[in-house]
Design an enzyme around this catalytic site. Sequence first.
Site, PDB file in Angstrom:
ATOM      1  N   ASP A 436       0.862  -1.179   0.000  1.00  0.00           N
ATOM      2  CA  ASP A 436       0.000   0.000   0.000  1.00  0.00           C
ATOM      3  C   ASP A 436       0.901   1.233   0.000  1.00  0.00           C
ATOM      4  O   ASP A 436       1.604   1.501   0.980  1.00  0.00           O
ATOM      5  CB  ASP A 436      -0.898  -0.020   1.245  1.00  0.00           C
ATOM      6  CG  ASP A 436      -1.929   1.096   1.255  1.00  0.00           C
ATOM      7  OD1 ASP A 436      -1.755   2.090   0.532  1.00  0.00           O
ATOM      8  OD2 ASP A 436      -2.912   0.983   2.024  1.00  0.00           O
ATOM      9  N   HIS A 437       0.854   2.003  -1.108  1.00  0.00           N
ATOM     10  CA  HIS A 437       1.783   3.119  -1.250  1.00  0.00           C
ATOM     11  C   HIS A 437       1.444   4.294  -0.333  1.00  0.00           C
ATOM     12  O   HIS A 437       2.228   5.241  -0.220  1.00  0.00           O
ATOM     13  CB  HIS A 437       1.790   3.599  -2.701  1.00  0.00           C
ATOM     14  CG  HIS A 437       3.152   4.048  -3.162  1.00  0.00           C
ATOM     15  ND1 HIS A 437       4.256   4.051  -2.347  1.00  0.00           N
ATOM     16  CD2 HIS A 437       3.590   4.511  -4.359  1.00  0.00           C
ATOM     17  CE1 HIS A 437       5.311   4.491  -3.013  1.00  0.00           C
ATOM     18  NE2 HIS A 437       4.933   4.786  -4.247  1.00  0.00           N
ATOM     19  N   ARG A 438       0.304   4.273   0.332  1.00  0.00           N
ATOM     20  CA  ARG A 438       0.013   5.275   1.353  1.00  0.00           C
ATOM     21  C   ARG A 438       0.872   5.042   2.588  1.00  0.00           C
ATOM     22  O   ARG A 438       1.221   5.976   3.316  1.00  0.00           O
ATOM     23  CB  ARG A 438      -1.462   5.232   1.751  1.00  0.00           C
ATOM     24  CG  ARG A 438      -2.447   5.563   0.645  1.00  0.00           C
ATOM     25  CD  ARG A 438      -3.869   5.316   1.100  1.00  0.00           C
ATOM     26  NE  ARG A 438      -4.098   3.927   1.480  1.00  0.00           N
ATOM     27  CZ  ARG A 438      -5.253   3.450   1.945  1.00  0.00           C
ATOM     28  NH1 ARG A 438      -6.288   4.270   2.105  1.00  0.00           N
ATOM     29  NH2 ARG A 438      -5.377   2.177   2.261  1.00  0.00           N
ATOM     30  N   VAL A 440       3.662   2.558   2.604  1.00  0.00           N
ATOM     31  CA  VAL A 440       5.001   2.059   2.282  1.00  0.00           C
ATOM     32  C   VAL A 440       5.511   2.779   1.040  1.00  0.00           C
ATOM     33  O   VAL A 440       4.886   2.703  -0.024  1.00  0.00           O
ATOM     34  CB  VAL A 440       4.970   0.535   2.039  1.00  0.00           C
ATOM     35  CG1 VAL A 440       6.372   0.004   1.791  1.00  0.00           C
ATOM     36  CG2 VAL A 440       4.308  -0.188   3.212  1.00  0.00           C
TER      37      VAL A 440
END
Length: 466
Positions: A436-438, A440
């Site tokens: 999850d780019h939010r 990581v």
Amino acid sequence: MTTMTEASVREFKMPDVGEGLTEAEILKWYVQPGDAVTDGQVVCEVETAKAAVELPIPYDGVVRELHFPEGTTVDVGTAIIAVDVAGGAAPVAEEPAAPAVPEQPRAEEPQPQARQPVLVGYGVAASSTKRRPRKAVPPAAAAVQAELNGHAPAAPAAPAAEKPRPLAKPPVRKLAKDLGVDLAMVVPTGPDGIITRDDVHAAAAPQPAPAPVAEPRAAAAPQAAPAPVSFDGVRETRIPVKGVRKVTAQAMVGSAFTAPHVTEFVTVDVTRTMKLVEELKQDKEFAGRRVNPLLLIAKALLLAIRRHPDINASWDEAAQEIVLKHYVNLGIAAATPRGLIVPNIKDAHARTLPELADSLADLVSTAKEGKTTPAAMQGGTVTITNVGVFGVDTGTPILNPGESAILAVGAIKLQPWVHKGKIKPRQVTTLALSFDHRLVDGELGSKVLADVAAILEQPKRLMTWS
């Protein structure tokens, strides 16, 4: 469906097994009309959107009727079986008679009357007899009940010097613990103020929001009924989407369009890991245990998370907070006849390698038997999916809702590889990490994936990094 009117007949309704679900499919009946049943006896197996669950009957008696055949999807709260608690005797007309000696009550049920089960938010089964007066409800429970009913509680009672321990049997206490229910906040309906399983389910069930009052408006013009959908029954087959497949589809759509996914890949030489697998199979400490590459991959991921704990987190949208988890509930994707499920190993970070092997074996065997419980699929933090068992190199896995990362493991194949300056045949696999780019960023995700690859390439790091 036959309607039962005798006072001795009890209707057992489809309960909510604690997941807030609205329906379940009857997979198998274990009893038939005329069979005697006892309190706690399993009468059927149902499949919810999470797993297959066995349902026990809450009273003694004789089965009068099964309301639905196997394979039927039934709404929660609908009666599914009728039981004659008087033993199946034909009803007789009431007439004056000498009072009979009452049957000696059981220790846990001091009242001679047959108890009526309370199901999740639906009350007791309908009966033509009058309800006996209920025992006084403790003041704290009465206040909770008043709030649930939308009424202001009566004048507050004076605080007690010491709060009494709620009365409940050990299985009910375990159920409350699994569902996260505080027994002190449960309104008891059992004899002598004892909390029943149904009381716990009722407390765990979400309270429905009040329906908005609709503004009066002119009646809409009648619309023509839509034309029925037609298809070629010879060349096409339609399969109803329900149970595990339905909830999996909903979860994957929600995850894909909620969390911004990023996937990174690495190809790694796992020849030394495969040699270690063979050595562990001969180790006395692993005698009788299943040792495979997945075991060492799981351990490698757990060590990588220990070195980079920020990846083990979740996103709280409502609070706009990142929730760091100081434990790892390691999910393992398992393909079953009912669809893909992801049970998890609780506190996997604290397990030794032999203990992790035992947990993996139990998880896989339980999933194959279709006995995975809903609790076993809750609370996961990070997941591994082994697509290599299907012979594919790797994939771009979709996150499980509420988790921050998922590792896909591809097939391990003998390939030409540059080893010590020479091209040699080596055991090679490809790993893919979605996150999850939010939560990581690329640096953190890359470090975790690189650590897993480094351990699998040089498994001696399992000891030096532990």
